[in-house]
Design a protein around this motif. Structure first.
Motif, PDB file in Angstrom:
ATOM      1  N   ILE A 397       3.907   2.615   1.933  1.00  0.00           N
ATOM      2  CA  ILE A 397       2.742   3.335   0.851  1.00  0.00           C
ATOM      3  C   ILE A 397       2.739   5.086   2.403  1.00  0.00           C
ATOM      4  O   ILE A 397       3.008   5.098   4.175  1.00  0.00           O
ATOM      5  N   ASP A 398       2.694   6.140   1.631  1.00  0.00           N
ATOM      6  CA  ASP A 398       2.933   7.312   2.172  1.00  0.00           C
ATOM      7  C   ASP A 398       4.198   7.544   3.821  1.00  0.00           C
ATOM      8  O   ASP A 398       3.856   8.040   4.875  1.00  0.00           O
ATOM      9  N   LEU A 399       5.299   6.708   3.658  1.00  0.00           N
ATOM     10  CA  LEU A 399       6.844   6.896   4.075  1.00  0.00           C
ATOM     11  C   LEU A 399       6.917   8.397   4.191  1.00  0.00           C
ATOM     12  O   LEU A 399       7.501   8.553   3.406  1.00  0.00           O
TER      13      LEU A 399
HETATM   14 CA   LIG Z   1       3.557   4.343   7.038  1.00  0.00          CA
END
Ligand SMILES: [Ca+2]
Ligand SMILES: Nc1ncnc2c1ncn2[C@@H]1O[C@H](COP(=O)(O)OP(=O)(O)O)[C@@H](O)[C@H]1O
Ligand SMILES: C=C(OP(=O)(O)O)C(=O)O
Ligand SMILES: [Mn+2]
Length: 657
Positions: A397-399
């Motif tokens: 997530i949100d990488l």
């Molecule tokens: Ca991350």
């Protein structure tokens, strides 16, 4: 001539392209057109052509002087024993023999009746329909083969633009700890931790067998099953052989990545597994069965060395299920199992990163300046630390490529991408999209990280870093701990669970999880704590508490500490500069906090500085201290280690107010 869809014109017959824009037309002397400009295939038919495309895998390794019982067998005998072992794994416990198993894709082997190993057995009269059919086994397939299986047969499987295989885990996108049960028998009743706070919810042997039969019958009813034979633990003296039987190519590829992959030679000599998982995935348990409280059941039977998974396709259950098994088997050998990441500096200094889900084990152990030993599960023996697994399981997530370049680059061909959202046309992944779940994941082999330490073992740890994602925003970003404080915080296992990893958690929530992994430990927490204390003392390791959570206010008003700052703090721990820094003692928790850390704004090091409402800060600090105190009540009657000294010091190492 025909338009080829790009607005260009393709030449169908009688002419060849000769460089861009230059078209030559040739006519043979007899007026018949020939395209003899290039070499031709040595095949008379399409089938023959296709048969040329795939060659036999390299022949099995010649038998060397090795002492394994399998080494003296012929290839044919070995194959036969392998099939018998798989047949035995898949056997119903109520019918006499195991299923007729045959290796290979049923789509490619329609005439299997002639290739079974049962051909020498006198014909018997079939007593059930299941004994009439074959169970096709797809055994230790390669990532490419598993991609093909997934894409052909499993809805929701796609290749993303980076080459990874995107897939969906179905209704469950996180673990189901309330559905995890352990068989209570005469042995485990005394050995394991039961009751309040324990993850071991009991079931009886009979119920286990009912669920096992359910899973086995389901798996045998399928066209084909996937079987993975692999290893756990890079310490060669303490390696465990595991077999995973599953219904989906997704599960097989996930475990291929997460467990240690055998060499062809090791696979030939695999023999019988030490532990077997039956993963029936989407097939539910029966709620009329005793103990079943939902359609999901994850059942562990230590005596049988088996685990059954019904009613969840979340692949993390297999990985963490095996981790539980290691938390039982390893302490029996005086080896400490750890829910921690682990990396090593150029000079051989090893650090452990303990922490619950979402606190930063994977993110912070994956450090471009250090060698990665592992991101999640380790063993600490007399001789070394060793990774239990062969891969990593990173949150996506949100990488971002910029903040986590090594994880970003590890997402490529072979990687399983769970529950991510991607563009329907160009297949580019949108890591910010939470439409399926917040708990999006990537599972990749550890060698996809360029500075992985292979084999994944290292010397005794120098630093033991306890990660807490403090949603209250009152714990300092870093504190140096005494041994007693390290034990106090290790047993407490405080964090805020981040949304999604466990079913039903929608926003951060304060939680205490003994040993930073109460969901996976099998013995009482103080058993692991005593081992950790003894090892840290003997090897002179320093304990640290690092808050990777909120600063300047609680969740909702403050912000999460910048990853960039946490990395600087971790750097200062690794390079030894923080050990010699100037410290002051915090109120209530009595934590030693540094005045300065290179690359980190000094004001954030004491949380009170960045709270605008000082009264709210004090109230929140006291509230958290109260939660710690309440939580620790259950441990005050236990002794840690041999004498009473450490126990007393630990009891005094908590918040004082
Ligand atoms: Ca991350
Ligand atoms: N200061 C920070 N320290 C560590 N992780 C952070 C920080 N701020 C944000 N994050 C994010 O938090 C998540 C940590 O998760 P992860 O490393 O997978 O934890 P674990 O492996 O312990 O489950 C990552 O998505 C990471 O990008
Ligand atoms: C796979 C898991 O581990 P982590 O979140 O610690 O990476 C999990 O807890 O389900
Ligand atoms: Mn992790």
């Amino acid at each position: 001539m025909a338009a080829n869809g790009n607005g260009n014109v393709a030449i169908e017959n009688g002419s060849v392209r000769n460089g861009p824009g230059k078209i030559q037309t040739q006519k043979s002397h007899n007026g018949i057109c020939h395209d003899d400009s290039g070499p031709t295939v040595k095949a008379q038919t399409i089938d023959e052509l296709h048969s040329l495309q795939q060659k036999k895998s390299a022949p099995s390794t010649p038998v060397t002087g090795s002492q394994t019982p399998f080494a003296t067998l012929s290839d044919q005998e070995r194959q036969k024993m392998q099939l018998q072992s798989i047949s035995a794994s898949l056997a119903s416990l109520t019918r006499e023999t195991g299923p007729k198993v045959v290796k290979g894709d049923p789509a490619k082997n329609p005439k299997v009746a002639h290739v079974t190993h049962h051909q020498h057995v006198a014909p018997t009269i079939a007593v059930s329909d299941s004994s009439l059919k074959f169970t096709h086994v797809l055994y230790n397939l390669s990532p490419a083969e598993l991609y093909e299986q997934a894409i052909k047969y499993e809805k929701g499987s796609f290749i993303t633009s980076n080459g990874a295989m995107a897939t969906l885990s179905g209704a469950k996108t996180g673990r189901s700890p309330r559905d995890k049960r352990v068989v209570k028998d005469d042995v485990t009743e005394n050995e394991l931790w039961w009751g309040k706070g324990s993850p071991n919810i009991e079931m009886d042997e009979q119920t286990f067998l009912v669920n096992r039969e359910r899973a086995v019958d389901y798996l045998n009813s399928l066209d084909k099953v996937f079987v993975n034979d692999q290893f756990l633990n890079w310490d060669p003296e303490n390696q465990i052989k595991v077999r995973i039987v599953s219904a989906r190519a997704y599960h097989s590829l996930f475990m291929h990545n997460m467990c240690i992959r055998p060499t062809p030679e090791e696979l030939e000599n695999f023999g019988t597994p030490d532990f077997t998982i039956y993963n029936a995935g989407q097939f539910p348990c029966n709620r009329f069965t005793h103990y079943m409280t939902s359609s999901t059941s994850i059942d562990l039977n230590l005596a049988r060395r088996e685990m059954v998974i019904l009613g969840t396709q979340y692949a993390g259950e297999m990985k963490k299920g095996l981790f539980s098994v290691m938390h039982y088997l390893m302490p029996k050998r005086q080896i400490l199992s750890l829910h921690s990441g682990c990396n090593m500096g150029k000079d051989g200094d090893v650090a452990l990163f303990f922490g619950l889900s979402g606190t930063g084990k994977t993110t912070l152990s994956t450090d471009h300046n250090r060698y990665l030993i592992g991101d999640d599960e380790h063993c600490w023996s007399e001789n070394c630390v060793s990774n239990i697994e062969g891969g990593c399981y990173a949150k996506c997530i949100d990488l971002s490529r910029e903040k986590e370049p090594d994880i970003w680059n590890a997402i490529r061909f072979g990687t399983v991408l769970e529950n991510v959202v991607f563009d329907e046309h160009n297949r580019e992944v949108d890591y910010s999209d939470k439409s399926v779940t917040e708990n999006t994941r990537a599972a990749y082999p550890i060698e996809f990280i360029p500075n992985a330490k292979l084999p994944c073992v290292g010397p005794h740890p120098k630093n033991v870093i306890l990660l807490a994602c403090d949603a209250f925003g009152v714990l300092p970003p870093v504190s140096k701990l005494s041994l007693a404080q390290t034990m106090y915080h290790f047993i407490s296992g405080y964090t805020a669970l981040v949304a999604g990893t466990e079913d039903g958690i929608k926003e951060p929530q304060a939680t205490f999880s003994a040993c930073f992994g109460a969901a996976f430990i099998m013995l009482h927490p103080t058993k692991y704590a005593a081992m950790l204390a003894e090892k840290m003392e003997r090897h002179g390791a320093t304990g640290w508490l690092v808050n990777t959570g909120w600063s300047g206010g609680s969740y909702g008003s403050g912000n999460r500490i910048k990853l960039q700052y946490t990395r600087k703090i971790i750097d200062a721990i690794h390079n030894g500069s923080l050990l010699d820094a100037e410290y002051k003692k915090s109120e209530i928790f009595g934590l030693e906090t540094p005045i300065e850390v290179e690359g980190v704004p000094s004001e954030i090091l004491d949380p009170v500085n960045v709270w605008s409402d000082k009264e709210a800060y004090n109230e929140t600090l006291l509230k958290l201290a109260g939660l710690f105190k309440n939580n620790f009540e259950t441990f005050t009657n236990y002794r840690i280690g041999n004498g009473d000294t450490l126990t007393e010091e630990i009891l005094a190492a908590g918040p004082i107010f």
